[in-house]
Scaffold this motif. Structure first.
Motif, PDB file in Angstrom:
ATOM      1  N   SER A  37      -3.895  -1.004   8.942  1.00 65.81           N
ATOM      2  CA  SER A  37      -4.322  -1.561   7.652  1.00 65.81           C
ATOM      3  C   SER A  37      -4.998  -2.893   7.906  1.00 65.81           C
ATOM      4  CB  SER A  37      -3.134  -1.743   6.704  1.00 65.81           C
ATOM      5  OG  SER A  37      -2.229  -2.701   7.228  1.00 65.81           O
ATOM      6  N   VAL A  38      -5.769  -3.310   6.930  1.00 65.09           N
ATOM      7  CA  VAL A  38      -6.445  -4.607   7.003  1.00 65.09           C
ATOM      8  C   VAL A  38      -6.092  -5.384   5.743  1.00 65.09           C
ATOM      9  CG1 VAL A  38      -8.648  -5.813   7.152  1.00 65.09           C
ATOM     10  CG2 VAL A  38      -8.333  -3.632   8.357  1.00 65.09           C
ATOM     11  N   VAL A  39      -5.542  -6.584   5.942  1.00 63.96           N
ATOM     12  CA  VAL A  39      -5.203  -7.476   4.829  1.00 63.96           C
ATOM     13  C   VAL A  39      -5.978  -8.767   5.041  1.00 63.96           C
ATOM     14  CG1 VAL A  39      -3.340  -8.636   3.596  1.00 63.96           C
ATOM     15  CG2 VAL A  39      -2.881  -6.470   4.768  1.00 63.96           C
ATOM     16  N   TYR A  40      -6.774  -9.153   4.059  1.00 63.62           N
ATOM     17  CA  TYR A  40      -7.578 -10.366   4.245  1.00 63.62           C
ATOM     18  C   TYR A  40      -7.889 -10.999   2.895  1.00 63.62           C
ATOM     19  CZ  TYR A  40     -11.490  -7.226   3.078  1.00 63.62           C
ATOM     20  OH  TYR A  40     -12.318  -6.332   2.459  1.00 63.62           O
ATOM     21  N   GLN A  41      -8.376 -12.232   2.972  1.00 61.76           N
ATOM     22  CA  GLN A  41      -8.771 -12.986   1.787  1.00 61.76           C
ATOM     23  C   GLN A  41     -10.292 -13.042   1.731  1.00 61.76           C
ATOM     24  OE1 GLN A  41      -6.108 -13.985  -0.041  1.00 61.76           O
ATOM     25  NE2 GLN A  41      -4.886 -13.102   1.622  1.00 61.76           N
ATOM     26  N   GLU A  42     -10.846 -12.672   0.572  1.00 57.19           N
ATOM     27  CA  GLU A  42     -12.288 -12.763   0.399  1.00 57.19           C
ATOM     28  C   GLU A  42     -12.706 -14.219   0.196  1.00 57.19           C
ATOM     29  OE1 GLU A  42     -13.365 -10.100  -2.716  1.00 57.19           O
ATOM     30  OE2 GLU A  42     -13.306  -8.351  -1.402  1.00 57.19           O
ATOM     31  N   SER A  43     -14.003 -14.448   0.137  1.00 56.45           N
ATOM     32  CA  SER A  43     -14.507 -15.822   0.042  1.00 56.45           C
ATOM     33  C   SER A  43     -14.030 -16.537  -1.213  1.00 56.45           C
ATOM     34  CB  SER A  43     -16.042 -15.814   0.095  1.00 56.45           C
ATOM     35  OG  SER A  43     -16.564 -14.999  -0.942  1.00 56.45           O
ATOM     36  N   ASN A  44     -13.746 -15.783  -2.265  1.00 54.57           N
ATOM     37  CA  ASN A  44     -13.247 -16.398  -3.502  1.00 54.57           C
ATOM     38  C   ASN A  44     -11.718 -16.426  -3.552  1.00 54.57           C
ATOM     39  OD1 ASN A  44     -12.721 -13.710  -3.802  1.00 54.57           O
ATOM     40  ND2 ASN A  44     -13.698 -13.480  -5.809  1.00 54.57           N
ATOM     41  N   ARG A  45     -11.064 -16.164  -2.394  1.00 50.60           N
ATOM     42  CA  ARG A  45      -9.611 -16.224  -2.218  1.00 50.60           C
ATOM     43  C   ARG A  45      -8.881 -15.057  -2.859  1.00 50.60           C
ATOM     44  NH1 ARG A  45      -8.504 -18.190   1.954  1.00 50.60           N
ATOM     45  NH2 ARG A  45      -6.347 -18.548   1.288  1.00 50.60           N
ATOM     46  N   GLU A  46      -9.594 -14.027  -3.264  1.00 52.36           N
ATOM     47  CA  GLU A  46      -8.928 -12.817  -3.730  1.00 52.36           C
ATOM     48  C   GLU A  46      -8.370 -12.047  -2.535  1.00 52.36           C
ATOM     49  OE1 GLU A  46     -11.454 -10.408  -6.106  1.00 52.36           O
ATOM     50  OE2 GLU A  46     -11.475 -11.797  -7.816  1.00 52.36           O
ATOM     51  N   THR A  47      -7.231 -11.400  -2.739  1.00 54.61           N
ATOM     52  CA  THR A  47      -6.591 -10.626  -1.675  1.00 54.61           C
ATOM     53  C   THR A  47      -7.096  -9.194  -1.703  1.00 54.61           C
ATOM     54  OG1 THR A  47      -4.590 -11.983  -1.785  1.00 54.61           O
ATOM     55  CG2 THR A  47      -4.380  -9.805  -0.775  1.00 54.61           C
ATOM     56  N   ARG A  48      -7.445  -8.704  -0.535  1.00 50.51           N
ATOM     57  CA  ARG A  48      -7.902  -7.317  -0.430  1.00 50.51           C
ATOM     58  C   ARG A  48      -7.097  -6.609   0.656  1.00 50.51           C
ATOM     59  NH1 ARG A  48     -12.105  -4.152  -2.058  1.00 50.51           N
ATOM     60  NH2 ARG A  48     -13.117  -5.910  -3.092  1.00 50.51           N
ATOM     61  N   VAL A  49      -6.706  -5.368   0.379  1.00 52.02           N
ATOM     62  CA  VAL A  49      -5.946  -4.551   1.324  1.00 52.02           C
ATOM     63  C   VAL A  49      -6.656  -3.212   1.494  1.00 52.02           C
ATOM     64  CG1 VAL A  49      -3.777  -3.321   1.736  1.00 52.02           C
ATOM     65  CG2 VAL A  49      -3.734  -5.633   0.776  1.00 52.02           C
ATOM     66  N   ASP A  50      -6.888  -2.825   2.749  1.00 51.64           N
ATOM     67  CA  ASP A  50      -7.460  -1.515   3.064  1.00 51.64           C
ATOM     68  C   ASP A  50      -6.488  -0.784   3.983  1.00 51.64           C
ATOM     69  OD1 ASP A  50      -9.791  -1.918   1.613  1.00 51.64           O
ATOM     70  OD2 ASP A  50     -10.798  -2.907   3.292  1.00 51.64           O
ATOM     71  N   VAL A  51      -5.940   0.328   3.499  1.00 47.58           N
ATOM     72  CA  VAL A  51      -5.059   1.159   4.317  1.00 47.58           C
ATOM     73  C   VAL A  51      -5.937   2.159   5.058  1.00 47.58           C
ATOM     74  CG1 VAL A  51      -3.096   2.753   4.306  1.00 47.58           C
ATOM     75  CG2 VAL A  51      -3.190   0.871   2.656  1.00 47.58           C
ATOM     76  N   LYS A  52      -5.836   2.168   6.388  1.00 47.60           N
ATOM     77  CA  LYS A  52      -6.781   2.922   7.224  1.00 47.60           C
ATOM     78  C   LYS A  52      -6.293   4.309   7.631  1.00 47.60           C
ATOM     79  CE  LYS A  52      -9.816  -0.425   7.470  1.00 47.60           C
ATOM     80  NZ  LYS A  52     -11.156  -0.294   6.874  1.00 47.60           N
ATOM     81  N   GLU A  53      -5.162   4.778   7.082  1.00 52.04           N
ATOM     82  CA  GLU A  53      -4.668   6.110   7.424  1.00 52.04           C
ATOM     83  C   GLU A  53      -3.961   6.710   6.228  1.00 52.04           C
ATOM     84  OE1 GLU A  53      -1.368   5.958  10.311  1.00 52.04           O
ATOM     85  OE2 GLU A  53      -1.630   3.780  10.266  1.00 52.04           O
ATOM     86  N   SER A  54      -3.816   8.016   6.245  1.00 47.70           N
ATOM     87  CA  SER A  54      -3.190   8.718   5.124  1.00 47.70           C
ATOM     88  C   SER A  54      -1.691   8.436   5.076  1.00 47.70           C
ATOM     89  CB  SER A  54      -3.426  10.221   5.254  1.00 47.70           C
ATOM     90  OG  SER A  54      -2.720  10.924   4.245  1.00 47.70           O
ATOM     91  N   VAL A  55      -1.183   8.197   3.863  1.00 43.13           N
ATOM     92  CA  VAL A  55       0.248   7.952   3.670  1.00 43.13           C
ATOM     93  C   VAL A  55       0.823   8.930   2.652  1.00 43.13           C
ATOM     94  CG1 VAL A  55       0.067   5.512   4.272  1.00 43.13           C
ATOM     95  CG2 VAL A  55      -0.231   6.210   1.879  1.00 43.13           C
ATOM     96  N   ARG A  56       0.094   9.949   2.287  1.00 48.71           N
ATOM     97  CA  ARG A  56       0.521  10.887   1.247  1.00 48.71           C
ATOM     98  C   ARG A  56       1.854  11.543   1.609  1.00 48.71           C
ATOM     99  NH1 ARG A  56      -1.973  13.419  -2.956  1.00 48.71           N
ATOM    100  NH2 ARG A  56      -3.952  12.428  -2.354  1.00 48.71           N
ATOM    101  N   GLY A  57       2.812  11.427   0.687  1.00 48.10           N
ATOM    102  CA  GLY A  57       4.110  12.054   0.877  1.00 48.10           C
ATOM    103  C   GLY A  57       5.006  11.413   1.913  1.00 48.10           C
ATOM    104  N   GLN A  58       4.631  10.226   2.413  1.00 49.96           N
ATOM    105  CA  GLN A  58       5.393   9.578   3.480  1.00 49.96           C
ATOM    106  C   GLN A  58       6.304   8.476   2.932  1.00 49.96           C
ATOM    107  OE1 GLN A  58       5.290  10.627   6.677  1.00 49.96           O
ATOM    108  NE2 GLN A  58       3.915  12.238   5.957  1.00 49.96           N
ATOM    109  N   THR A  59       7.351   8.155   3.707  1.00 53.71           N
ATOM    110  CA  THR A  59       8.179   6.985   3.438  1.00 53.71           C
ATOM    111  C   THR A  59       7.565   5.797   4.174  1.00 53.71           C
ATOM    112  OG1 THR A  59      10.207   8.260   3.140  1.00 53.71           O
ATOM    113  CG2 THR A  59      10.456   5.941   3.724  1.00 53.71           C
ATOM    114  N   ILE A  60       7.268   4.742   3.438  1.00 50.05           N
ATOM    115  CA  ILE A  60       6.550   3.596   3.994  1.00 50.05           C
ATOM    116  C   ILE A  60       7.442   2.359   3.938  1.00 50.05           C
ATOM    117  CG2 ILE A  60       4.477   2.179   3.880  1.00 50.05           C
ATOM    118  CD1 ILE A  60       3.922   5.115   4.467  1.00 50.05           C
ATOM    119  N   PHE A  61       7.498   1.619   5.043  1.00 47.78           N
ATOM    120  CA  PHE A  61       8.184   0.330   5.099  1.00 47.78           C
ATOM    121  C   PHE A  61       7.127  -0.768   5.245  1.00 47.78           C
ATOM    122  CE2 PHE A  61      11.299   3.392   6.459  1.00 47.78           C
ATOM    123  CZ  PHE A  61      12.488   2.948   5.909  1.00 47.78           C
TER     124      PHE A  61
END
Length: 356
Positions: A37-61
């Motif tokens: 995953s990628v977690v970063y702050q945009e230039s206007n300080r907004e938080t953006r999260v991109d999950v780079k793999e499928s998590v469908r039906g999974q237990t996530i920690f």
């Protein structure tokens, strides 16, 4: 692979490298890879999260350690939890070793119970379970609408005392305020040591005077009613600082759950030195160590400050060699494993009392 071998996935919600160290240690102990995953702050300080793999039906920690920028860390956690929820994850479990805003769990005059607000936000974002450690007040668990596992760091700190404090049998456990006496008593009973309690100006600021209940009722102009006359309460006055217990010629070990602004601890150490203690240790679970804490500790009578790695503090350690770290990734990893496998958590609370 992270999912094929384990059946669950572990992500880190932090955007800074220093805050991902605990997540890496936990995944190494579990033998899984950290989720992509990628977690970063945009230039206007907004938080953006991109999950780079499928998590469908999974237990996530989601492992989230809280740096100095508390509000950004909270937004990272909320946005990631919501991203996983909308990606059809089956269960989303937050691993938050230090729960932020935990000191704001009581009404203060015309303030608000922010901890309750944060609990509601986490539930709305999609979290279904939380693993945390040493909540500031254990009643905080009642703020949540889902299960909360409040782990304890006391076994690790007790082990450090037994193995790293020379001549610890000559030590005495000290509560720097009456409110910390129960925790100190628990440590003293486990180590078979004496107990001392400090009372007076060094006590914590969480007093009954700050909860707003002394505010007078609104005065209404009504005819024919003289108004309600309540008995006048005498104002509280702190007594001169005293130490209940003999610390002369002993090693004083002050125990608490959080060490943030260290002025109270520095003042307590000076008093204990005046009373004859020849070494001063501070033991705390969460080492926030804000502002000038490293400098104040370095210049004080404190010999050593021992905290766990629930909060990243590598910069503070470089500024003050008196700060030592105890790793608690083992118990967090075991909690994740047990929850995923549906095993009892009772093993992690062996010989743990309510006061720990």
């Amino acid at each position: 692979m992270n999912v094929a071998k384990s059946g669950y996935r572990v992500f880190s919600a932090n955007s800074t490298a220093a805050c991902t160290e605990l997540a890496k240690k936990i995944t190494e102990r579990l033998g899984v890879e950290l989720g992509k995953s990628v977690v970063y702050q945009e230039s206007n300080r907004e938080t953006r999260v991109d999950v780079k793999e499928s998590v469908r039906g999974q237990t996530i920690f989601i492992i989230q350690t809280i740096p100095r920028d508390v509000n950004t860390a909270i937004m990272e956690l909320l946005v990631m939890a919501y991203a996983l929820k909308t990606s059809c994850a089956k269960n989303i479990i937050g691993v938050i070793p230090y729960f932020p805003y935990s000191k704001q769990c009581k009404m203060r005059k015309r303030g608000s119970i922010v901890c309750k607000l944060l609990a509601s936000m986490l539930a709305k974002a999609g979290l279904t379970h939380i693993i945390t450690m040493d909540l500031h007040q254990k009643e905080i668990q009642g703020f949540f609408s889902f299960p909360v596992d409040n782990l304890r760091a006391s076994p690790f700190l007790l082990q450090y005392i037994q193995e790293e404090v020379p001549d610890y049998r000559n030590a005495i456990i000290v509560a720097k305020s009456p409110s910390a006496a129960k925790r100190a008593q628990s440590y003293a009973e486990r180590l078979r040591l004496g107990l001392a309690v400090m009372h007076g100006e060094a006590q914590c600021s969480e007093s009954d005077m700050a909860d707003g209940r002394h505010s007078p009722p609104c005065v209404r102009n009504t005819s024919g009613h003289p108004g309600l006359e309540l008995p006048l309460m005498m104002a509280k006055e702190k007594p001169p600082i005293t130490v209940v217990g003999d610390v002369g010629g002993r090693i004083a070990i002050i125990v608490d759950d959080i060490i943030d602004d260290v002025e109270d601890f520095v003042a307590a150490a000076e008093i204990l030195k005046e009373r004859g203690a020849y070494k001063i240790y501070i033991m705390a679970t969460h080492g926030l160590l804000s502002a000038d804490a490293p400098r104040l500790i370095e210049e004080s009578a404190i010999d050593e400050v021992v905290v766990t790695n629930t909060v990243p503090h590598e910069v503070q350690k470089l500024q003050c060699p008196k700060i030592k770290t105890v790793d608690v990734s083992m118990i967090l990893a075991e909690a994740i494993r047990r929850i995923h496998n549906g095993e009892s958590m009772a093993y992690l609370f062996r010989n743990i009392t309510v006061d720990d």
